[in-house]
Design a protein around this motif. Structure first.
Motif, PDB file in Angstrom:
ATOM      1  N   UNK A   1     -17.042  -6.644  -0.471  1.00 29.16           N
ATOM      2  CA  UNK A   1     -16.957  -6.793   0.909  1.00 29.16           C
ATOM      3  C   UNK A   1     -18.353  -6.497   1.374  1.00 29.16           C
ATOM      4  N   UNK A   2     -18.887  -7.495   2.319  1.00 32.20           N
ATOM      5  CA  UNK A   2     -19.836  -7.008   2.968  1.00 32.20           C
ATOM      6  C   UNK A   2     -19.870  -6.889   4.368  1.00 32.20           C
ATOM      7  N   UNK A   3     -18.705  -6.904   5.064  1.00 31.61           N
ATOM      8  CA  UNK A   3     -18.306  -6.897   6.523  1.00 31.61           C
ATOM      9  C   UNK A   3     -18.166  -5.441   6.999  1.00 31.61           C
ATOM     10  N   UNK A   4     -17.203  -5.548   7.709  1.00 37.41           N
ATOM     11  CA  UNK A   4     -16.954  -4.250   8.437  1.00 37.41           C
ATOM     12  C   UNK A   4     -16.288  -3.198   7.462  1.00 37.41           C
ATOM     13  N   UNK A   5     -15.399  -3.620   6.478  1.00 33.78           N
ATOM     14  CA  UNK A   5     -14.583  -2.936   5.652  1.00 33.78           C
ATOM     15  C   UNK A   5     -15.387  -2.665   4.185  1.00 33.78           C
ATOM     16  N   UNK A   6     -16.753  -2.994   4.267  1.00 30.77           N
ATOM     17  CA  UNK A   6     -17.588  -2.736   2.855  1.00 30.77           C
ATOM     18  C   UNK A   6     -17.150  -1.334   2.314  1.00 30.77           C
ATOM     19  N   UNK A   7     -16.847  -1.267   1.201  1.00 25.74           N
ATOM     20  CA  UNK A   7     -16.561  -0.134   0.352  1.00 25.74           C
ATOM     21  C   UNK A   7     -17.520   0.012  -0.514  1.00 25.74           C
ATOM     22  N   UNK A   8     -18.410  -0.732  -1.134  1.00 22.81           N
ATOM     23  CA  UNK A   8     -19.448  -0.705  -2.013  1.00 22.81           C
ATOM     24  C   UNK A   8     -20.926  -1.014  -1.604  1.00 22.81           C
ATOM     25  N   UNK A   9     -21.971  -0.598  -2.046  1.00 26.80           N
ATOM     26  CA  UNK A   9     -23.365  -0.957  -1.832  1.00 26.80           C
ATOM     27  C   UNK A   9     -23.517  -2.335  -2.135  1.00 26.80           C
ATOM     28  N   UNK A  10     -24.058  -3.124  -1.366  1.00 31.57           N
ATOM     29  CA  UNK A  10     -24.227  -4.272  -1.918  1.00 31.57           C
ATOM     30  C   UNK A  10     -25.626  -4.672  -2.715  1.00 31.57           C
TER      31      UNK A  10
END
Length: 170
Positions: A1-10
């Motif tokens: 995920x890249x939004x408000x709930x991103x848990x991992x580095x993009x």
């Protein structure tokens, strides 16, 4: 995920310590959650009515909206407003004065994303309108001073400011 709930580095895929805004502990990449820009048109006729479309798609399918949509990367909102007008209404629109910018939300791919909605007055030839059925199921003209509840709160706010703006010029 890249939004408000991103848990991992993009960038490197490492687990993030928290939600954006945060810094990746592995590579130092700074993650931010910025509002996505949109551009919308408020087409007002000489009778003080504005053009509204009934949304064909989610979110908010079946609700009233004004023409508009997301800006493409590096696209100026004014240009996006003209493009969205062509795409949704099937005709050329003339972009007029800027109404304002409003922060809102948009549900996309099960995430509630921040948006920065830019609204412009616009004009067009009503006889030239050819709705894109993938975007809208119908159109109508509402009294600017008595709009229905719109699909998004930013549209409600822009209509209030547009009405004030037009009344102050009379």
């Amino acid at each position: 995920m890249t939004g408000p709930d991103a848990g991992f580095c993009g960038r490197c895929g490492a687990a993030l310590a928290g939600r954006p805004a945060t810094v990746c502990p592995a590579c130092g990449y700074q993650h931010y959650l910025n509002a996505r820009p949109t551009a919308s048109l408020l087409v007002v006729d000489d009778a003080g009515r504005f053009l509204a479309l009934r949304r064909a798609i989610d979110p908010m399918a079946g609700h009233w909206e004004v023409p508009g949509g997301f800006c493409d990367g590096f696209e100026h909102p004014r240009d996006a407003a003209a493009r969205e007008g062509r795409e949704e209404l099937g005709c050329e629109v003339q972009i007029k004065d800027f109404i304002g910018m409003y922060v809102g939300t948009y549900e996309f791919q099960n995430e509630l994303l921040p948006v920065l909605d830019c609204f412009y007055f616009a004009s067009l030839d009503p006889a030239a309108i050819r709705l894109d059925p993938a975007e809208a199921t119908e159109l109508t003209w509402f009294d600017l001073a008595k709009p229905p509840k719109m699909a998004f709160s930013t549209m409600d706010s822009a209509l209030v400011d547009a009405t004030r703006s037009l009344l102050s010029t009379k």
